[in-house]
Design an enzyme around this catalytic site. Structure first.
Site, PDB file in Angstrom:
ATOM      1  N   HIS A   1      32.752  11.491 -27.671  1.00 54.07           N
ATOM      2  CA  HIS A   1      32.038  12.407 -26.782  1.00 54.07           C
ATOM      3  C   HIS A   1      32.663  12.428 -25.390  1.00 54.07           C
ATOM      4  CE1 HIS A   1      28.737  14.917 -25.576  1.00 54.07           C
ATOM      5  NE2 HIS A   1      28.376  14.086 -24.628  1.00 54.07           N
TER       6      HIS A   1
ATOM      7  N   GLU B   1      28.746  21.897 -39.879  1.00 52.41           N
ATOM      8  CA  GLU B   1      29.504  20.706 -39.503  1.00 52.41           C
ATOM      9  C   GLU B   1      29.373  19.560 -40.499  1.00 52.41           C
ATOM     10  OE1 GLU B   1      28.119  19.410 -35.641  1.00 52.41           O
ATOM     11  OE2 GLU B   1      26.110  20.173 -36.035  1.00 52.41           O
TER      12      GLU B   1
ATOM     13  N   ASP C   1      32.899  17.311 -36.129  1.00 51.54           N
ATOM     14  CA  ASP C   1      32.157  16.565 -37.145  1.00 51.54           C
ATOM     15  C   ASP C   1      32.546  16.987 -38.551  1.00 51.54           C
ATOM     16  OD1 ASP C   1      30.528  14.570 -36.004  1.00 51.54           O
ATOM     17  OD2 ASP C   1      29.210  16.095 -35.164  1.00 51.54           O
TER      18      ASP C   1
ATOM     19  N   CYS D   1      33.342  26.333 -32.563  1.00 52.48           N
ATOM     20  CA  CYS D   1      33.197  25.766 -31.221  1.00 52.48           C
ATOM     21  C   CYS D   1      33.682  24.323 -31.147  1.00 52.48           C
ATOM     22  CB  CYS D   1      31.739  25.850 -30.758  1.00 52.48           C
ATOM     23  SG  CYS D   1      30.584  24.990 -31.839  1.00 52.48           S
TER      24      CYS D   1
END
Length: 761
Positions: free
Chosen positions: A363, A605, A629, A676
């Protein structure tokens, strides 16, 4: 044998430098296995020769003085084959190399095993005996186990050894290069500032004290405060504990006496170290000593010593908890950096990030790319506590960290850095230009956002909408759940800034590698656990407040799109939709005016979503692929694990086939399909995604101009030809290489830099 192995590893872990690690290893292995000789040959970095580095049983005068070429001798054979070599009579082997002086001519039996760390052969561990015999399977298995256990320790000791100690002036004299994983592209040149969790003895950075006497006085003040805490705790529990148990508090106080642990800390402070670093050294040394003891009672005392050390460290840190003075060019370094740590540094001062843990899809790495901060992740061998204040060059293209670089290296990277700045300025001219191929195909480029600062950066780079607003970021930066009104204001700012362009807001996506400090989720396997929509469906009070805030913020603007993360089944989707419809109906009734229901979409995902994309598309307004993911789950690779970073391959054929499947199924139901994930920001991948038929690519603002420059210099016809060829290839490396070559052929050399990593350095 297992106890012996643990004992060896524990003792080696207490060693303070590489030679101690090697000497302890050969001595303990020789003793445990009852052999006459144990030696280690280490591979040196320049020519790859194997240096006679430690021995028990051969002539120690030759340690460090003799070596052999990579292909020479039995040692070279073990290293080249990367497997054990077990010989009854070593001299009869054609690869045997006689090395006069070290005394191995008396020994016939030979067993050598490679020492391998992260696929690199560090050296060879050898045992020998005079008697002609083959070592048995147990011997071989034990030596292989020892080698595997010690490889990481030796690698870390080698890395630490590259950092030469401070001289009298406090200046670092050594220079070194450490490898990690490329997290965010770019070059950063600055000074390391180490951040550490509170009261973590293992993460205390090594620093010089500014005033030795002040540091001593400060340490003893904190020590006295802990003594008073221990006494108070003893008095509080006096009536509830037996006399023998109360005596434990007296033991604690004796440990904290001025002539005990404190005296050892004083010695380090008097040598110029700051109190926190001195305390950490002393406590960890004693903890390791106790942990190595065979007596169970004494071994448990390691916990007591650690607890006392943490108590003192807490006081030291609390007293030093004022604002940190971040230098003008700060390279933030930590074991595991977080978004909140980034937020502590003034944006104008932060030039680079180095995280010991994590990978390019952690992240924090994603945030770094969105902020345009060069980043290296997974620098597992970096002795990060020892580089505080040192000059650092960070290569975010190749994942390298240069400690205390030479003047020549500084000049080379400064040149690259200036070329980057010039190239960025050239790309700025594309801000108002449409993203159109040479044969007039129009491809909208949107951005991924999360921070307030992302708004201006995104608009400056010509974003045409927001494909992913990470709503969890405002949650991460708070000490409690934000209220409905607080959320409404945050969302309104985003929607107004981009209006009338669309803004896609993902509902709260926590779990996995994103844990809220006030809502911790602790699981053995968090990526396969309670995360994303699973959390918010279990807590409709959180979900309903959030979607209400989104729809209120959208009043009068009409550019909101709501996106649901981690959907894996139709019932899950229908439950989420029902809650959104309910929230909408409630708001219409409360506000007493017509409130537009926003477009709702699903993130694809997880593999299950790939194969139910068509069913999802029948129920929602759009699909958007979260490639980070999706890649992780398709390849069974934890995207935060630096050990498997090499097999997290975004160009893997299975990933590309899944991406094509999703867009085909979405279009079959007349729905637009976007992407995205970070893949959309790779210029080469963007070309393939465009050819697959993706309607929108959403990426971090930093990469948007580069993607646009490549798309504007290629035709859709050429992109489809490239995709057709790529789909015939069988591995990710081939695909990436083909795309790089094709982009170079289709673009000018200058524009090809938008995709390719600079390999000249």
């Amino acid at each position: 044998m297992l106890d012996s192995l643990r004992s060896i590893v524990q003792e080696v872990n207490t060693a303070d430098h590489l030679q101690s690690v090697l000497d302890i290893t050969v001595a303990r292995v020789q003793d445990t296995m009852g052999t006459e000789v144990c030696s280690i040959y280490l591979r040196e970095s320049t020519q790859g020769r194997y240096v006679f580095s430690a021995t028990e049983g051969l002539n120690k005068e030759f340690v460090g003085k003799i070596s052999m070429a990579p292909t020479e001798g039995l040692v070279g054979q073990v290293a080249a084959r990367e497997e054990p070599l077990n010989l009854e009579n070593a001299e009869s082997h054609p690869q045997f190399l006689f090395m006069p002086g070290i005394g191995e001519e008396r020994y016939s039996a030979f067993l050598g095993v490679p020492i391998i760390h992260q696929r690199n052969v560090l050296g060879v561990l050898v045992i020998q005996q005079q008697t002609r015999r083959r070592f048995d399977e147990d011997d071989e298995a034990f030596l292989v186990t020892v080698s595997a256990q010690l490889a990481g320790v030796i690698a870390h000791a080698q890395a630490t050894g590259l950092l030469v100690a401070l001289d009298d002036s406090g200046e670092r004299q050594g220079s070194a290069r450490f490898r990690g994983v490329a997290g965010a592209p770019g070059i950063a040149i600055g000074h390391a500032i180490v951040v550490a969790p509170t009261a973590d003895l293992n993460s205390v950075p090594m620093r010089r004290s500014k005033d030795i006497q002040d540091e001593l006085d400060f340490f003893h003040e904190c020590l006295e405060a802990v003594r008073e805490d221990i006494k108070a705790l003893g008095r509080k529990l006096a009536t509830r504990l037996a006399k023998e148990e109360r005596a434990l508090f007296d033991v604690y106080l004796s440990m904290l006496a001025d002539d005990a642990l404190a005296a050892e800390v004083d010695v380090h402070i008097l040598q110029g170290e700051w109190a926190q670093g001195a305390l950490s050294k002393v406590i960890l040394k004693h903890v390791r000593t106790f942990e190595m003891m065979e007596d169970a009672y004494l071994k448990e005392r390691a916990t007591d010593v650690k607890d006392l050390g943490r108590r003192v460290l807490s006081y030291l840190q609390a007293a030093n908890s004022g604002p940190v003075d971040y230098p003008e060019r700060t390279v933030l370094v930590g074991e595991e950096l977080t978004a909140s740590m980034l937020g502590e540094v003034p944006p104008e001062n932060l030039v680079g990030l180095i995280s010991v843990r994590g990978s390019s899809n952690s992240h924090v790495a994603i945030l770094a790319r969105s902020m345009g901060i060069p980043t290296v992740m997974g620098a597992v061998d970096l002795p990060y506590t020892q580089i505080e204040g040192s000059e650092i060059i960070l290569d975010g293209y190749n994942g390298h960290v240069y400690f205390n670089p030479s003047a020549e290296l500084q000049h080379r990277f400064q040149t690259i850095y200036e070329e980057e700045l010039q190239f960025s300025k050239e790309l700025e001219a594309l801000k108002d230009e449409p993203c159109v191929t040479t044969d007039d195909y129009r491809l909208p480029l949107w951005v991924n956002t999360g921070l307030q600062a992302d708004i201006a950066r995104s608009l400056d780079r010509g974003a045409e909408g927001v494909g992913l607003f990470r709503t969890e970021v405002p949650f991460l930066l708070r000490e409690r759940f934000p209220s409905e009104e607080e959320q409404r204001k945050i969302y309104r700012d985003q929607l107004e800034a981009f209006a009338p362009m669309p803004v896609t807001m993902r509902t709260l996506d926590v779990g996995g590698d994103k844990s809220l400090p006030y809502f911790p989720i602790e699981e053995d396997n968090p990526f396969l656990g309670w995360r994303g929509i699973r959390v918010t469906l279990d807590h409709p009070e959180i979900f309903l407040v959030q979607v209400r805030a989104m729809m209120k913020a959208n009043a009068g603007l009409g550019n909101l799109r709501i996106m649901l993360p981690m959907i894996s089944s139709v019932p899950e989707l229908e439950e989420a939709l029902e809650l959104i419809y309910r929230a909408h109906d409630e708001l219409v009734e409360e506000l007493d005016f017509e409130l537009e229901l926003p477009l709702i979409g699903v993130m694809v995902e997880v593999p299950a979503a790939v194969y139910q994309a068509r069913q999802f598309a029948k129920r929602v307004g759009f699909l958007s692929v979260g490639s980070n993911d999706l890649t992780q789950y398709l390849l069974a690779v934890d995207r935060n694990n630096a050990r498997v970073a090499d097999i997290y391959q975004t160009f893997h054929p299975a990933v590309l086939q899944a991406l094509q499947h999703v867009v085909n199924d979405g279009h079959a139901e007349g729905r637009k399909v976007s992407i995205c994930g970070e893949l959309a920001g790779e210029p080469g991948a963007a070309v393939l995604l465009m050819a697959m038929g993706y309607d929108v690519l959403s990426m971090n603002a930093t990469t948007l101009p580069k993607v646009k420059s490549v798309i504007r210099n290629i035709s859709m016809k050429k992109a489809k030809e490239m995709l057709a060829h790529v789909m015939t290839l069988e591995n990710a490396a081939e695909i990436r290489e083909y795309m790089e070559q094709s982009i170079q052929e289709s673009s000018s050399q200058r524009l090809a830099k938008a995709m390719m990593v600079d390999s000249a350095h």
